[in-house]
Write a protein that holds these residues in place. Structure first.
Motif, short mmCIF file in Angstrom:
data_model
loop_
_atom_site.label_atom_id
_atom_site.label_comp_id
_atom_site.label_asym_id
_atom_site.label_seq_id
_atom_site.Cartn_x
_atom_site.Cartn_y
_atom_site.Cartn_z
N PRO A 1 0.84 -1.21 0.00
CA PRO A 1 0.00 0.00 0.00
C PRO A 1 0.87 1.25 0.00
N HIS A 2 0.41 2.27 -0.71
CA HIS A 2 1.16 3.53 -0.81
C HIS A 2 0.21 4.68 -0.47
N SER A 3 0.75 5.71 0.16
CA SER A 3 -0.09 6.83 0.60
C SER A 3 -0.65 7.63 -0.56
N ARG A 4 0.02 7.62 -1.73
CA ARG A 4 -0.43 8.45 -2.85
C ARG A 4 -0.81 7.65 -4.09
N TYR A 5 -0.22 6.48 -4.26
CA TYR A 5 -0.41 5.73 -5.50
C TYR A 5 -1.26 4.48 -5.27
N ARG A 6 -2.11 4.20 -6.24
CA ARG A 6 -2.94 3.00 -6.23
C ARG A 6 -2.86 2.37 -7.61
N VAL A 7 -2.67 1.04 -7.64
CA VAL A 7 -2.49 0.34 -8.92
C VAL A 7 -3.72 -0.53 -9.20
#
Length: 301
Positions: free
Chosen positions: A200-206
């Protein structure tokens, strides 16, 4: 000995395609693998799955197995005795060795000469695990060290530290194959399959090969439009915000998603961030906006 229903072992229909059989096997072997499963019979279950897939995953063996089941109507648990003509009609075993169970051995043994042919040394089981990577690893490629535990051919359990190369453009759900890094066996070790997942990333979603990034913007950048500089997984870019935009608007950058042969797209989600009204000047600006703009976003409710 009892007849074994390999289709039941893998939980598939007798009409299942090769791909369906393979997917069912991979799902179950991951579930019951001794390294991850808490089931008491995980080792035995894994051996049963390997034996079933060793037959149903091979077109020639599956055809012979299906022919026996149709002609003699065996059922799971029923006592099994190969028919007298089995050795002649199926070539006396014709390369069907390699499994440890008595059922499999009797099913494909050299019955014509009254002797079982000696099975070649069995290769070790494949191992399945997951590896978590960052979104940027897919954009740039990376190298990661992982620790795995395997059972060697002599039964000794060992710890290995492996270096895994993450190829550029890899997506979640894809598998990396490390040849010879699976479980040990007399015929050589199996392979290790690592299924990729993104942290999980605070800004990016795949999503698939597309990447979604949240971009903070000021109220005047939305209202007046203009060029802004944004950080993306592939570096800084200058993009144009259309005048009159609202928070939540998506800006699509074609080909800026995961950099595979068919690259995905990058979607920038504009999110307004209000400056604080903690100073006297800041409060005055907001008071002027409230007085001069007379804007009510709930007027249509």
């Amino acid at each position: 000995m009892e007849y074994k229903d390999y289709y039941q072992t893998l939980g598939v229909a007798k009409t299942a395609s090769e791909d369906e059989i393979k997917k069912a096997y991979r799902k179950l072997v991951r579930k019951y693998h001794p390294d991850v499963s808490k089931e008491a019979n995980a080792q035995q279950k894994t051996q049963e799955l390997n034996e079933a897939y060793g037959v149903l995953g091979d077109a020639e063996k599956r055809a012979a197995y299906d022919d026996l089941g149709r002609g003699h109507h065996y059922r799971e648990g029923q006592q099994f005795r190969p028919p007298p003509d089995w050795g002649r009609t199926h070539g006396g075993g014709g390369g069907f060795g390699g499994m440890d169970s008595d059922f499999f051995a009797d099913l494909f043994a050299n019955l014509g000469g009254g002797r079982r042919r000696q099975a070649p040394p069995r290769k070790g089981d494949d191992s399945h695990a997951s590896i978590a990577i960052d979104v940027m690893d897919s954009y740039q490629g990376a190298s990661r060290n992982i620790t795995v535990y395997v059972t060697e051919a002599d039964g000794y359990r060992s710890e290995r530290t492996l270096t895994v190369n993450i190829p550029k453009g890899i997506s979640a759900g894809q598998q990396l194959r490390l040849s010879g890094q699976g479980q040990g066996g007399a015929g050589g070790p199996g392979d290790l399959y690592l299924e990729v997942e993104f942290r999980p990333h605070s800004r990016y979603r795949v999503e698939g090969r597309d990447v979604y990034a949240s971009v903070p913007v000021t109220p005047w950048e939305l209202a007046l439009g203009g060029e802004i500089e944004v950080n993306t997984p592939s570096g800084k870019l200058t993009v144009n915000v259309p005048a009159g935009s609202q928070t939540g608007r998506k800006l699509r950058l074609r080909g800026r998603g995961l950099p595979a042969r068919e690259a995905g797209d990058l979607y920038l989600l504009l999110e307004v961030v209000l400056p604080p009204a903690t100073s006297e000047k800041g409060r005055a600006v907001y008071e002027a906006m409230a007085r001069d703009l007379a804007f009510n976003p709930r007027a249509g409710d």
